[in-house]
Motif scaffolding. Structure first.
Motif, mmCIF file in Angstrom:
data_model
loop_
_atom_site.group_PDB
_atom_site.id
_atom_site.type_symbol
_atom_site.label_atom_id
_atom_site.label_comp_id
_atom_site.label_asym_id
_atom_site.label_seq_id
_atom_site.Cartn_x
_atom_site.Cartn_y
_atom_site.Cartn_z
ATOM 1 N N ARG A 64 0.851 -1.396 0.087
ATOM 2 C CA ARG A 64 -0.255 0.067 0.098
ATOM 3 C C ARG A 64 0.892 1.102 0.523
ATOM 4 O O ARG A 64 1.883 1.397 0.801
ATOM 5 N N LYS A 66 0.759 5.449 0.458
ATOM 6 C CA LYS A 66 0.344 6.025 1.244
ATOM 7 C C LYS A 66 0.275 7.452 0.256
ATOM 8 O O LYS A 66 0.719 7.946 -0.410
ATOM 9 N N SER A 67 -1.064 8.396 0.733
ATOM 10 C CA SER A 67 -1.235 9.223 -0.471
ATOM 11 C C SER A 67 -0.520 11.147 -0.003
ATOM 12 O O SER A 67 -0.260 11.166 -0.586
ATOM 13 N N ASN A 68 0.551 10.836 0.697
ATOM 14 C CA ASN A 68 0.603 12.004 0.570
ATOM 15 C C ASN A 68 1.753 10.847 1.989
ATOM 16 O O ASN A 68 2.102 10.826 3.341
ATOM 17 N N ASP A 74 -2.751 6.138 5.319
ATOM 18 C CA ASP A 74 -4.868 6.819 4.674
ATOM 19 C C ASP A 74 -5.625 5.606 5.660
ATOM 20 O O ASP A 74 -5.141 4.565 6.552
ATOM 21 N N ALA A 75 -6.745 6.504 6.130
ATOM 22 C CA ALA A 75 -7.332 5.656 7.259
ATOM 23 C C ALA A 75 -7.633 4.450 6.540
ATOM 24 O O ALA A 75 -7.682 2.698 7.059
ATOM 25 N N TYR A 76 -7.591 3.827 5.331
ATOM 26 C CA TYR A 76 -8.354 2.723 4.841
ATOM 27 C C TYR A 76 -7.121 1.848 4.635
ATOM 28 O O TYR A 76 -7.164 0.544 4.913
#
Length: 93
Positions: A64, A66-68, A74-76
């Protein structure tokens, strides 16, 4: 003229946590990899994925990103951690 030094630490000690339970083996397990998404992580985590499967018998690797890169996961992603037997996190600068 003197100067005053301030201590920014909190006066209470933080509560001690408990280490996560370690599996005896990774064979047949699911390992999650949380990447910060920087360029340096791509090849490293691809190689780690192959090693985990070939050398340690890991059944599944969930990668996975991270978006940042500078923020918490991220929560998901955090929601998926409970489904993994072990987690690897890393940065790639």
């Amino acid at each position: 003229m003197g100067f005053q030094v301030l201590d920014p630490t909190h006066e209470k000690a933080p509560p001690l946590g408990q280490p996560a339970k370690r599996p005896g083996s990774l064979r047949g397990k699911t390992v999650g990899i949380i990447s910060n998404g920087k360029e340096g992580t791509k090849g490293y985590f691809a190689h780690l994925d192959r090693m985990l499967r070939q050398e340690f018998g890991v059944a599944d690797v969930a990668i996975r990103v991270k978006s940042n890169y500078s923020a918490p996961a991220d929560a998901y992603i955090v929601g998926e951690i409970a489904n993994w037997d072990a987690v690897v996190t890393g940065i790639g600068d």
